[in-house]
Design an enzyme around this catalytic site. Structure first.
Site: not given
Length: 246
Positions: A15, A32, A126
């Protein structure tokens, strides 16, 4: 850091991109774009520490309400990131999964999602989970619908419905539930992210805006996690007794 105190699964709400851009007198979309580097940092940081799963909330089912121009940019950025990053993820032995309702995305983006998942499917490092057009309520609703169909078809009865059954129908069914949840930008909400799975997750909130997220911020969150006593409904004495008999 002691690997025994590391979370197996870290979930992050990324955020603050818009605010980061606004502070610099830039358009929101610049935030972004800058946030992609922070995604790389988070992936790299979790992978090098041996964390099993990293889940990132990229686009919620509520984000369609944003200005159309911003949504269009986010979609093109998502496509570009998939095209550019997936080979690098593959080289790092990272498995990429994308969860959420894909039906609203353009076919080109859907195809790229599938290609990225297929390329990395057998990787053993991962597990990187990208939540796109995802919502926790949607996840639970879809699980209930699947169970309802099984009941209608006579495969289940209402008495067969359990927490374990619902869990098995959710998007993260084969993964450990998040141990640590991180939200950047100073907001103190979980915003419809993984509502079922966050039941016993440690919550960490930082004022750092997502484009400024780096390994130092991740380390602080992990240090916080290491101080927490996770009781899962038990009391401390019960946990200590269990540890002594282990």
């Amino acid at each position: 850091m002691n690997t025994n105190t590391l979370p197996r699964h870290v979930a992050i709400i990324m955020d603050g991109n818009g605010r980061w851009a606004k502070q610099r007198l830039l358009p929101r979309v610049a935030g972004h774009k800058a946030g992609i580097e922070s995604v790389r940092e988070a992936v790299k940081g979790c992978a090098k520490r041996g964390i099993e799963v990293l889940s990132l909330f990229a686009f919620s089912s509520e984000n369609w309400r944003r200005p159309q121009q911003e949504v269009s940019y986010l979609m093109s950025l998502f496509l570009m990131a998939l095209e550019r990053e997936v080979k690098n993820l593959h080289k790092q032995n990272i498995q990429l999964r994308i969860i959420g309702d894909r039906s609203h995305f353009e076919s080109k983006l859907q195809q790229q999602m599938l290609k990225a998942e297929e390329l990395t499917a057998n990787n053993t490092g991962l597990k990187l989970i990208i939540a796109a057009n995802y919502g926790g309520r949607w996840d639970i609703l879809e699980a209930c619908r699947q169970i309802a169909v099984d009941i209608e078809q006579g495969k289940l009865t209402s008495q067969s419905v359990s927490a374990e059954l619902i869990q098995s129908k959710l998007s993260f069914a084969d993964l450990p539930e998040p141990d640590l949840f991180i939200r950047t930008s100073g907001e103190h909400r979980i915003s419809n992210f993984m509502l079922w799975q966050l039941a016993y997750t440690e919550l960490y909130f930082t004022n750092v805006l997502w484009p400024d997220f780096n390994d130092e911020v991740l380390e602080k969150a992990l240090e916080y996690f290491a101080t927490r006593e996770r009781r899962f409904g038990y009391i401390s004495e019960q946990l200590k007794a269990t540890d002594q008999h282990a």
